[in-house]
Design a protein around this motif. Structure first.
Motif, short mmCIF file in Angstrom:
data_model
loop_
_atom_site.label_atom_id
_atom_site.label_comp_id
_atom_site.label_asym_id
_atom_site.label_seq_id
_atom_site.Cartn_x
_atom_site.Cartn_y
_atom_site.Cartn_z
N GLY A 26 -41.05 -0.82 -85.87
CA GLY A 26 -41.45 -0.75 -84.47
C GLY A 26 -42.37 -1.89 -84.14
N ASP A 339 -37.16 -0.01 -81.23
CA ASP A 339 -37.84 -0.64 -80.10
C ASP A 339 -38.06 0.37 -78.97
OD1 ASP A 339 -38.97 -3.14 -79.10
OD2 ASP A 339 -37.43 -3.01 -77.56
N GLY A 340 -38.46 1.58 -79.34
CA GLY A 340 -38.84 2.56 -78.34
C GLY A 340 -37.69 3.18 -77.58
N ARG A 375 -38.67 7.45 -75.55
CA ARG A 375 -39.59 6.82 -76.50
C ARG A 375 -40.04 7.84 -77.55
NH1 ARG A 375 -41.29 1.81 -75.36
NH2 ARG A 375 -43.04 2.08 -76.80
N ARG A 376 -40.17 9.07 -77.15
CA ARG A 376 -40.60 10.11 -78.08
C ARG A 376 -39.57 10.29 -79.20
NH1 ARG A 376 -40.12 15.77 -78.43
NH2 ARG A 376 -41.97 16.80 -79.30
N ALA A 378 -37.29 8.07 -80.13
CA ALA A 378 -37.25 6.83 -80.92
C ALA A 378 -38.42 6.75 -81.88
CB ALA A 378 -37.23 5.62 -79.99
N GLN A 379 -39.59 7.13 -81.42
CA GLN A 379 -40.78 7.08 -82.27
C GLN A 379 -40.62 8.01 -83.47
OE1 GLN A 379 -44.44 7.97 -80.26
NE2 GLN A 379 -45.72 7.38 -81.99
N ARG A 382 -38.04 6.39 -85.80
CA ARG A 382 -38.50 5.11 -86.33
C ARG A 382 -39.25 5.31 -87.64
NH1 ARG A 382 -41.52 2.89 -81.87
NH2 ARG A 382 -43.30 4.08 -82.61
N SER A 383 -40.00 6.37 -87.73
CA SER A 383 -40.77 6.61 -88.95
C SER A 383 -39.87 6.87 -90.14
CB SER A 383 -41.71 7.81 -88.74
OG SER A 383 -40.97 9.02 -88.57
N ARG A 405 -40.46 -4.09 -90.62
CA ARG A 405 -41.47 -4.72 -89.78
C ARG A 405 -42.12 -5.82 -90.59
NH1 ARG A 405 -46.77 -1.89 -86.94
NH2 ARG A 405 -47.58 -3.79 -85.98
#
Length: 441
Positions: A26, A339-340, A375-376, A378-379, A382-383, A405
């Motif tokens: 991210g 990317d969110g 975004r929630r 994706a976040q 993403r982890s 990253r």
């Protein structure tokens, strides 16, 4: 029926490379850093004399031209590291026409042939070290690799193997004809740009789409909620079953299920999500989009549009049942979640330097920019995508997707596809991803 899942063992090379080059997925790349420096910088103006303009990689022309002695076609194209960059440049032949960037930007690259002056150049987004790392790691295997800057959409690597040297048939001699005839008879086809044009069942790498759809529908509050997933899941209306290969797949969380490619979890989850919502999420992430241009055209990645039975829907949840994807699409999905939730449009050209001195920075054609998932969602995903690579495959080939990253904050998504050969496709995919991650650091 028992759906076979590849063992999710993280190869040492990939694990080390990810540890060095990534701490969390991210964030936005910063100009001038490793993820953003491909093709950046002052104008190259490499084609200052008469002849064909050039295609530029990392500040260096990977094409050239020389007099042909033929008035109608006065210049013959030459290539440096032709096989390495063939998926990017395409070919320009006096006898066999042209493809790739050579065709898309022919008006720029051949402008001097009409005016009698210099031609223009096309500056790509490719990073030479990343491209070579992926190409060398694939070696003689049939496959493809894509590395994509998640913020800008810049393609840092676009690799297809087996490849070909376009310089061997760029003229019109008997030698060129022989080289061409030899090339078009080769199997597997070297002329197929597998990074953009190969479509195959994505298998367990499609699990992230199912997970995104489930989170979007509010079926789970996060990736660490337990699912209700028997280790062996019976497909409705059939005698077929789908079984996770690891005991941890029973009632696994989304995080665990992605890590261990738990087919039972996502086959069941796809039924809970429903066909309409799953298809909608897949399409928001780029499936069923026939207009994706980089500006080279990518084949459409497909999610079934017809009515599906429960068993058929469950099979799509495990990346089968008519689901088909290109490597660039799988890199795009990972990039969007990194990317969110913003849909990323891959682009291969940083700028076009025209013969008259003007510089253009073309946007990607067919851009479907916008929010694909929240975004929630994706976040949450993403982890997972940084902590582990997502792997999939079937008897035909092996997939791997991940994102890293970099030290400067830039984020790059990676997608690798390797055709099966002797049962080691998964291992080779791990090696390719590890080499790419190492080259990005």
């Amino acid at each position: 029926m028992h759906t076979k899942i590849e063992k999710p063992v993280l190869a040492a090379g990939l694990a080390v490379a990810l540890a060095v080059s990534a701490t969390a997925c991210g964030g936005h790349g910063q100009g001038g850093g490793p993820a953003g420096k491909s093709g950046a910088g002052p104008a190259s103006r490499l084609s200052s004399s008469r002849g064909l303009g050039n295609i530029v990689v990392g500040g260096r022309a990977v094409t050239g031209s020389e007099p042909s002695g033929i008035a109608k076609v006065p210049y013959r194209r030459t290539y440096t590291d032709g096989a390495l960059y063939a998926p990017v440049t395409g070919y320009r032949s006096m006898a066999f026409y042209r493809t790739g960037l050579e065709a898309v930007y022919d008006d720029v690259l051949s402008a001097g042939l009409k005016s009698g002056g210099p031609s223009g150049d096309v500056v790509t987004t490719i990073r030479p070290g990343v491209q070579k790392a992926a190409f060398d790691a694939l070696g003689d295997r049939e496959g493809a690799a894509v590395a994509l800057d998640t913020r800008t959409g810049k393609l840092l690597a676009l690799v297809s193997t087996p490849s070909y040297d376009p310089g061997t048939f760029s003229g019109n001699t008997l030698r060129d004809e022989t080289a061409w005839k030899t090339l078009i008879r080769q199997k597997p086809d070297p002329l197929l740009n597998r990074a953009l044009r190969l479509t195959a069942a994505p298998g367990a790498t499609f699990h992230v789409v199912v997970a995104a759809a489930a989170l979007e529908r509010g079926l789970y509050t996060g990736v660490d909620d337990a699912t209700k997933s028997p280790l062996t899941f019976a497909l409705p209306g059939t005698a077929d079953t789908v079984t996770g290969d690891d005991p941890r797949c029973e009632n696994a969380t989304i995080r665990t299920a992605l890590r261990y490619s738990c087919a039972n979890v996502f086959a069941r989850m796809s039924l809970d999500v429903g066909r309409s919502a799953l298809r909608s999420t897949a399409e928001k992430l780029g499936f069923n989009d026939e207009k994706l241009l980089t500006p080279l055209r990518a084949n459409e990645s497909a999610y079934p549009t017809q009515a599906l039975s429960g068993a058929q829907l469950a099979r799509t949840g495990d990346g089968g049942g008519g689901v088909a994807a290109t490597p660039v699409e799988m890199a795009r999905i990972t990039a969007s979640l990194a990317d969110g939730g913003r849909l990323v449009t891959p682009r291969l050209v940083d700028r076009v330097e025209k013969a008259d001195g003007r510089t253009e920075r073309p946007g990607a054609s067919g851009d479907r920019s916008g929010q694909a998932v929240s975004r929630r969602t994706a976040q949450a995903l993403r982890s997972v995508l940084t902590a582990t690579a997502v792997r999939g495959g079937d008897d035909a080939g092996s997939w791997l997707t991940t994102c890293v990253r970099q030290a400067d904050g830039g984020t790059v998504s990676i997608a690798v596809y390797v055709r099966r050969s002797g049962g080691d496709g998964a291992q080779r995919a791990e090696q390719v991803a590890g080499r790419i991650a190492g080259a990005l650091s």
